[in-house]
Design an enzyme around this catalytic site. Structure first.
Site, PDB file in Angstrom:
ATOM      1  CE  LYS A  96       1.344  -0.047   2.811  1.00 51.44           C
ATOM      2  NZ  LYS A  96       1.176   0.227   4.230  1.00 51.44           N
ATOM      3  NE  ARG A 126      -0.221  -4.093   1.028  1.00 49.97           N
ATOM      4  CZ  ARG A 126       0.407  -4.134   2.187  1.00 49.97           C
ATOM      5  NH1 ARG A 126      -0.136  -4.775   3.223  1.00 49.97           N
ATOM      6  NH2 ARG A 126       1.581  -3.559   2.341  1.00 49.97           N
ATOM      7  NE  ARG A 132      -9.003  21.259  -3.234  1.00 49.35           N
ATOM      8  CZ  ARG A 132     -10.253  21.363  -2.767  1.00 49.35           C
ATOM      9  NH1 ARG A 132     -11.131  22.156  -3.355  1.00 49.35           N
ATOM     10  NH2 ARG A 132     -10.634  20.658  -1.718  1.00 49.35           N
ATOM     11  CG  LEU A 190      -2.826  -2.892   4.926  1.00 55.32           C
ATOM     12  CD1 LEU A 190      -3.482  -2.138   3.771  1.00 55.32           C
ATOM     13  CD2 LEU A 190      -1.437  -2.350   5.173  1.00 55.32           C
ATOM     14  CD  GLU A 199      -5.161  -2.033  10.468  1.00 52.77           C
ATOM     15  OE1 GLU A 199      -4.400  -2.854   9.941  1.00 52.77           O
ATOM     16  OE2 GLU A 199      -5.905  -1.277   9.811  1.00 52.77           O
ATOM     17  CE1 TYR A 207       0.183   3.910   3.001  1.00 49.51           C
ATOM     18  CE2 TYR A 207       2.489   3.403   3.400  1.00 49.51           C
ATOM     19  CZ  TYR A 207       1.195   3.515   3.861  1.00 49.51           C
ATOM     20  OH  TYR A 207       0.912   3.224   5.167  1.00 49.51           O
TER      21      TYR A 207
HETATM   22  N1  PMP Z   1      -1.899  -2.206   9.221  1.00 46.99           N
HETATM   23  C1  PMP Z   1      -1.639  -0.922   8.926  1.00 46.99           C
HETATM   24  C2  PMP Z   1      -2.656   0.120   9.260  1.00 46.99           C
HETATM   25  C3  PMP Z   1      -0.416  -0.564   8.327  1.00 46.99           C
HETATM   26  O1  PMP Z   1      -0.165   0.722   8.023  1.00 46.99           O
HETATM   27  C4  PMP Z   1       0.555  -1.579   8.060  1.00 46.99           C
HETATM   28  C5  PMP Z   1       1.892  -1.245   7.483  1.00 46.99           C
HETATM   29  N2  PMP Z   1       1.820  -0.581   6.283  1.00 46.99           N
HETATM   30  C6  PMP Z   1       0.226  -2.912   8.383  1.00 46.99           C
HETATM   31  C7  PMP Z   1      -1.003  -3.187   8.970  1.00 46.99           C
HETATM   32  C8  PMP Z   1       1.194  -4.023   8.126  1.00 46.99           C
HETATM   33  O2  PMP Z   1       1.266  -4.346   6.756  1.00 46.99           O
HETATM   34  P1  PMP Z   1       2.578  -4.945   6.108  1.00 46.99           P
HETATM   35  O3  PMP Z   1       2.925  -6.171   6.876  1.00 46.99           O
HETATM   36  O4  PMP Z   1       2.189  -5.243   4.710  1.00 46.99           O
HETATM   37  O5  PMP Z   1       3.621  -3.880   6.228  1.00 46.99           O
END
Ligand code: PMP
Length: 286
Positions: free
Chosen positions: A150, A52, A101, A206, A182, A33
């Site tokens: 993601k 991305r 499935r 991410l 994070e 996503y």
């Molecule tokens: N880390 C994680 C785990 C996230 O879910 C997100 C937001 N989707 C981010 C970092 C920040 O990424 P972005 O700046 O691309 O929204």
């Protein structure tokens, strides 16, 4: 108001949009996503999110549902149809369904599912939450090892937000092998002296689109940036801290595990970076 949403080539009222119960996004979180913010009715950092998305799809051998230009057109059409001035566009691509499935991926001719919808968020930029700053707690990071992709496997981040809520906080930072990875839905930073410290890019986190922009802007503003592993104790002893994400931009952090940072109000570096980021984002919005 009934939103207009997009599902596999069609714009429909949200109440009429349908995806198969056999869709691998639903059964296996076999899906990726993106979330793109909207300010002044325009898309922020669309290019970064589109690039991305392509990378996430490639890493999972998932077909791309359409071209980047088509994606842009769908984003714009939904923003327009739903009258979004400030808000978000959520996009999800799944590996689709061949009507049953199975752990094994379906055949190559199975079409990916593409769904997009908007979320109206008046006051996104001028947010009271950002003026207050976020209280965070630390929790273990027990996610899978490809956090650079993601995917929609968001159960643990969701649980993290619930753990924060139960502790009277706003969000959680995750810790693995003694170091902060994070936030549950954002990248994490602290500021000590005139240095901004954040974890380097790897498969552990991410690769935030907002992170890339904010680090570039910080360097342009002559702020020192150090990308290295850091512990939660270092962050607790910092002058200030903040997070970045497409949906909250730069969010000051005012306390960690109940320890106030600085005077317990949003720090100057975070406030300045939020301003610079929003300024540039609006200028470059498409
Ligand atoms: N880390 C994680 C785990 C996230 O879910 C997100 C937001 N989707 C981010 C970092 C920040 O990424 P972005 O700046 O691309 O929204």
């Amino acid at each position: 108001m009934t939103r207009t949403v997009y599902v596999n080539g069609e714009y429909l009222p949200e109440t009429e949009a349908k995806v198969s119960i056999f869709d691998r996004g639903f059964l296996m979180a076999d899906a990726v996503y993106e979330v793109t913010s909207v300010l002044d009715g325009k898309l922020i950092d669309f290019e970064g999110h589109a690039v991305r998305l392509e990378r996430s799809l490639n890493e999972l051998d998932m077909q791309s549902p359409c071209t980047k230009d088509e994606l842009l057109a769908i984003h714009r059409q939904l923003v327009e149809a739903n009258g979004i001035v400030e808000g978000l566009v959520y996009l999800q691509v799944t590996r689709g369904s061949d009507g049953d499935r199975d752990f094994v991926f379906p055949s190559e001719d199975t079409k990916p599912t593409l769904v997009l919808f908007t979320q109206n968020k008046p006051g996104l930029a001028d947010s009271p939450a950002a003026q207050k700053g976020a209280k965070i707690i630390s929790i273990d990071d027990v996610r899978w090892g490809r956090r650079d992709i993601k995917t929609t496997q968001l159960l643990y981040p969701s649980m993290g937000k619930m753990m924060a809520k139960a502790a009277g906080a706003d969000d959680a930072w995750m810790i693995e092998d003694g170091h902060v990875t994070e936030g549950t839905s954002n990248n994490a930073y602290f500021v000590k002296g005139n240095k901004i410290v954040t974890r380097p890019l790897s498969k552990d986190i991410l690769h935030g689109i907002t992170r890339a922009a904010v680090l570039r802007l910080a360097e342009e503003a002559q702020m020192e940036v150090e990308e290295r592993l850091f512990t939660i104790d270092e962050a607790k002893e910092a002058d200030e801290a903040f997070t970045t994400s497409a949906s909250a931009f730069v969010m000051p952090v005012v306390s960690i595990d109940g320890v106030a940072l600085g005077d317990g109000t949003p720090g100057n570096v975070a406030k300045r970076l939020r301003e610079i980021y929003l300024d540039e984002a609006r200028k470059k919005a498409i």
